[in-house]
Design an enzyme around this catalytic site. Structure first.
Site, PDB file in Angstrom:
ATOM      1  N   ASP A   1      -3.380   2.086   8.831  1.00  0.00           N
ATOM      2  CA  ASP A   1      -1.699   1.832   8.284  1.00  0.00           C
ATOM      3  C   ASP A   1      -0.774   2.780   8.279  1.00  0.00           C
ATOM      4  O   ASP A   1       0.449   2.675   8.110  1.00  0.00           O
ATOM      5  CB  ASP A   1      -2.181   1.515   6.983  1.00  0.00           C
ATOM      6  CG  ASP A   1      -0.677   0.811   6.419  1.00  0.00           C
ATOM      7  OD1 ASP A   1      -0.299  -0.031   6.577  1.00  0.00           O
ATOM      8  OD2 ASP A   1      -0.376   1.182   4.996  1.00  0.00           O
TER       9      ASP A   1
ATOM     10  N   MET B   1       3.839  -2.073   1.119  1.00  0.00           N
ATOM     11  CA  MET B   1       5.288  -2.565   1.586  1.00  0.00           C
ATOM     12  C   MET B   1       5.575  -1.548   2.999  1.00  0.00           C
ATOM     13  O   MET B   1       6.582  -1.575   3.613  1.00  0.00           O
ATOM     14  CB  MET B   1       6.206  -1.951   0.550  1.00  0.00           C
ATOM     15  CG  MET B   1       6.072  -2.733  -0.645  1.00  0.00           C
ATOM     16  SD  MET B   1       6.545  -4.341  -0.291  1.00  0.00           S
ATOM     17  CE  MET B   1       8.329  -4.383   0.398  1.00  0.00           C
ATOM     18  N   ARG B   2       4.750  -0.616   3.333  1.00  0.00           N
ATOM     19  CA  ARG B   2       4.796   0.223   4.447  1.00  0.00           C
ATOM     20  C   ARG B   2       5.220  -0.657   5.684  1.00  0.00           C
ATOM     21  O   ARG B   2       6.038  -0.254   6.366  1.00  0.00           O
ATOM     22  CB  ARG B   2       3.538   1.300   4.615  1.00  0.00           C
ATOM     23  CG  ARG B   2       3.898   2.221   5.809  1.00  0.00           C
ATOM     24  CD  ARG B   2       2.679   3.183   6.014  1.00  0.00           C
ATOM     25  NE  ARG B   2       2.749   4.041   4.997  1.00  0.00           N
ATOM     26  CZ  ARG B   2       1.601   4.387   4.233  1.00  0.00           C
ATOM     27  NH1 ARG B   2       0.849   3.617   4.193  1.00  0.00           N
ATOM     28  NH2 ARG B   2       1.953   5.231   3.417  1.00  0.00           N
ATOM     29  N   ALA B   3       4.425  -1.653   5.999  1.00  0.00           N
ATOM     30  CA  ALA B   3       4.715  -2.499   7.095  1.00  0.00           C
ATOM     31  C   ALA B   3       6.060  -3.004   6.866  1.00  0.00           C
ATOM     32  O   ALA B   3       6.950  -2.911   8.079  1.00  0.00           O
ATOM     33  CB  ALA B   3       3.860  -3.720   7.146  1.00  0.00           C
TER      34      ALA B   3
ATOM     35  N   VAL C   1       8.231   0.075   8.263  1.00  0.00           N
ATOM     36  CA  VAL C   1       8.083   0.440   9.552  1.00  0.00           C
ATOM     37  C   VAL C   1       9.066  -0.676  10.519  1.00  0.00           C
ATOM     38  O   VAL C   1       9.342  -0.532  11.500  1.00  0.00           O
ATOM     39  CB  VAL C   1       6.883   0.584   9.909  1.00  0.00           C
ATOM     40  CG1 VAL C   1       6.505   0.625  11.376  1.00  0.00           C
ATOM     41  CG2 VAL C   1       6.083   1.789   9.290  1.00  0.00           C
TER      42      VAL C   1
END
Length: 676
Positions: free
Chosen positions: A193, A274-276, A279
């Protein structure tokens, strides 16, 4: 300095090149993980990218590549006076798999820090890579604690080195690129991730394309400079396009409509955290800048999803990374404005800006798979007709078709007794660089972990003789003490699985496969190497040599057929051969033998006695072992327990293997002679 292979001369590999270029345009994307088989130009592409990066202005003499326009106020070489900067090419720094923590983050001179109060710091690879590219080949083979340090630095843009209360911080912003071959093991989902994008690469199956790859490579090897000169114009144009996209990037508008599509896509694919979303937003913005546009479109969002989401879909190591493109298109259509659809409801295999998709079925063609008949519960041959999907052909010799495994479960921890010194992991006790401090010793090489109390105790008696006059402690090299630490190591878990007809009876093999699959999942989480030996009929075979790829072991397990006699001795002797070779290859990694059987031995003269002798051979070499007793029914012969005694190990039933069973939480495997 050798001439790198030109980036524009790489044949094919469109996704790989796009992922690297997007990170060159916007390093905030978060790097790229390149997954693929060996020999697919992964390393070549990464090294070629450095030549396309704009030159970097740096403060003269600064070991940490500070920008003269905004120098790092905490730079260990600072503070920097106002001065004209100098430009140098962007660096590509390679992190070797066997690198130490000090080589990665830098080393602090503990002796000078204690005696003089001076922060004498030797920069590591993170400092060298600042404002450049940090390349990690075979990142899946890197020690976990190094990967954690690496990704933390990439996320925070800074590296911290702390030793006994003395700390140094410096900026560390770089384009992180990792390459890996999935056959050699997977990264943990938490680490996957942390990479912004991922791309899958494979060798082309097109003959003309493969011919062109070979032709260009041979031309480069014959005369690298002449080959590079042939591609200089294309390289210059691509370099200018990257620079133009970087200038355009701050002006790109990410509208509310596409932002809603991004959020809806991440929610639809149930991506954790929420990183996706972040990104995807940065990637879509970089795609628009790369295309020379000032506004993000739905096509940018789709392409960003294909690059940013597949590796975030993995829930366990047996899940293949990937994305359902039909579902992606449906989600984008539902979340986006209707007028963006331009009336084309079926973009076809070439539409929508991406590949994949399933070709349509021919009219009237029935794709419903025929159902195989119910198999018998004894050792008789399978009655499945030839040609069915589950039985591509009826094998000879009474062999039954592979059965699906039962649902995996959380297992007890099986550990090797004693104190090892193997690779860092999470299974058995070992002396490691990381863990709880258990004592002190004189350093045999470079000091890595200072034991402060022992160092002070060694230096204290000599202070008057050394002429100590002030408050400082006079410390010599001989006073320094290395902390000894105890943590956990990864082991070689070798599975020896009985695939004979007796195991296939009463659908027992499904439960057995579920148990082995559970142990494989446990081995993945504990960072073990695994191997698989199976025996049935007249012989045993190595279904999978020891590897770090537990999903490869799971795939071999799922396709394992059953049937025939039970050559238990052959299985144990084959395992002995495997372990003998592995002891030569990696003597520090201790083995754990897991025999999955009901204990029956048939075939050949005196099969039971021969199996006992094979078990005693393992015991004589001190191999830790456990026997998973698969016997079921009202009448139990206890043969698996007898085998465990011959091995000098422990027997557990399938029910006792579960972590939530009443038999206890941990099973320590007893090696031969340890109990005496």
């Amino acid at each position: 300095m050798s001439t790198p292979y030109p980036f524009t001369a790489i044949v094919g590999q469109d996704d790989l090149r796009l992922g690297l270029l997007l990170n060159a345009v916007s390093p905030a994307v978060g790097g790229v993980l390149v997954r693929g088989e060996k020999g697919t130009a992964k390393s070549t592409a990464v090294r070629a990218l450095a030549a396309l990066m704009p030159e970097v202005p740096v403060v003269p003499g600064c070991r940490f590549s500070c920008d003269p326009a905004s120098p790092d106020p905490a730079c260990p070489d600072g503070p920097h006076a106002e001065a004209a900067g100098v430009s140098r090419p962007a660096r590509t720094v390679e992190l070797p798999v066997g690198a130490s923590e000090d080589r990665l983050v830098g080393a602090l001179d503990i002796e000078r820090a204690l005696s003089e109060g001076v922060k004498a710091f030797e920069p590591g690879l993170l400092a060298d890579a600042h404002r450049g590219i940090l390349y990690v080949d075979e990142v899946n083979l890197l020690h976990d604690h190094l990967v954690d340090l690496l990704l933390d630095a990439a996320a925070m843009g800074a590296s911290y080195v702390e030793r006994e209360g003395v700390s140094v911080r410096h900026a560390a912003r770089f384009l992180l690129v990792g390459t890996m071959n999935p056959e050699e093991g997977e990264l943990r989902p938490q680490l996957l991730d942390r990479f912004g994008l991922t791309v899958e690469v494979s060798a082309s199956r097109d003959t003309d394309e493969r011919v062109e790859v070979v032709r260009r490579r041979l031309a480069y090897d014959d005369d690298p400079e002449a080959f590079a000169a042939r591609w200089a114009e294309e390289e210059g144009a691509l370099r200018e396009r990257i620079a133009a996209a970087r200038v355009l990037l701050p002006r790109v508008v990410l509208g509310d409509g596409v932002l809603r599509q991004i959020a809806a896509t991440c929610a639809a694919f149930e991506v954790d955290g929420m990183r996706a979303d972040i990104v995807m937003a940065r990637t879509a913005t970089a795609l628009a800048a790369w295309a020379g546009r000032e506004e993000v479109t739905a096509d940018d969002v789709r392409q960003a999803a294909l690059l940013a989401l597949p590796h975030r879909r993995r829930r366990n190591p047996f899940d293949a990374p990937g994305l359902d493109e039909d579902k992606l298109d449906q989600t984008l259509d539902e979340a986006g404005p209707q007028e963006d659809n331009d009336g084309d409801d079926d973009p076809g295999p070439d539409g929508g800006g991406g590949g994949g998709g399933v070709p349509p079925q021919a009219d009237g063609e029935d794709r419903t798979p025929p159902q195989p008949p119910q198999g018998s519960e004894d050792d008789a041959p399978s009655q499945a007709p030839e040609g069915t999907p589950d039985a591509p052909g009826r094998p000879a010799g009474g062999e039954q078709q592979p059965v699906a495994s039962a649902e995996p479960f959380r297992t007890k921890m099986l550990s090797v007794p004693g104190l090892g010194e193997g690779a860092a992991g999470r299974r058995s006790r070992a002396r490691t660089e990381h863990g709880r401090t258990t004592g002190a010793r004189r350093p045999e090489g470079a000091l890595t972990k200072l034991h402060l109390a022992a160092t002070v105790q060694a230096a204290a008696p000599h202070q008057r003789a050394r002429g100590r006059a002030g408050r400082g402690l006079v410390v010599r090299r001989d006073d320094l003490r290395q902390a000894t630490r105890e943590g956990r190591e990864g082991n070689l878990v070798l599975f020896v699985v009985d695939a004979s007809g007796s195991m296939a009876a009463r659908q027992r093999m499904s439960a057995v496969k579920g148990a082995v699959l559970s142990l494989l999942l446990d081995a993945y989480q504990r960072r073990d190497k695994v191997g698989l030996v199976t025996f049935r009929g007249k012989e045993a075979e190595v279904a999978l040599p020891p590897t770090s790829s537990v999903d490869a072991a799971a795939a071999r397990l799922e396709s394992l057929p059953t049937g025939g006699r039970t050559p238990l001795a052959a299985g144990l002797l084959k395992a002995h051969d495997v372990l003998r070779v592995e002891r030569l290859r990696d003597p520090s990694r201790r083995p754990l033998l897991v025999v999955v059987t009901d204990g029956r031995a048939t075939g050949g003269p005196e099969p039971v006695a021969l199996a006992g002798r094979a078990g005693r051979l393992h015991r004589s070499e001190g191999t830790a072992s456990v026997v998973v007793d698969c016997e079921s029914g009202y009448v139990r012969l206890g043969l698996a327990g007898e085998l465990a005694r011959e091995l000098g190990g422990t027997a557990v039933t399938l029910d006792e293997l579960r972590a939530d069973s009443i038999a206890g939480l941990v099973k320590d495997v007893t090696a031969a002679g340890r109990a005496a």
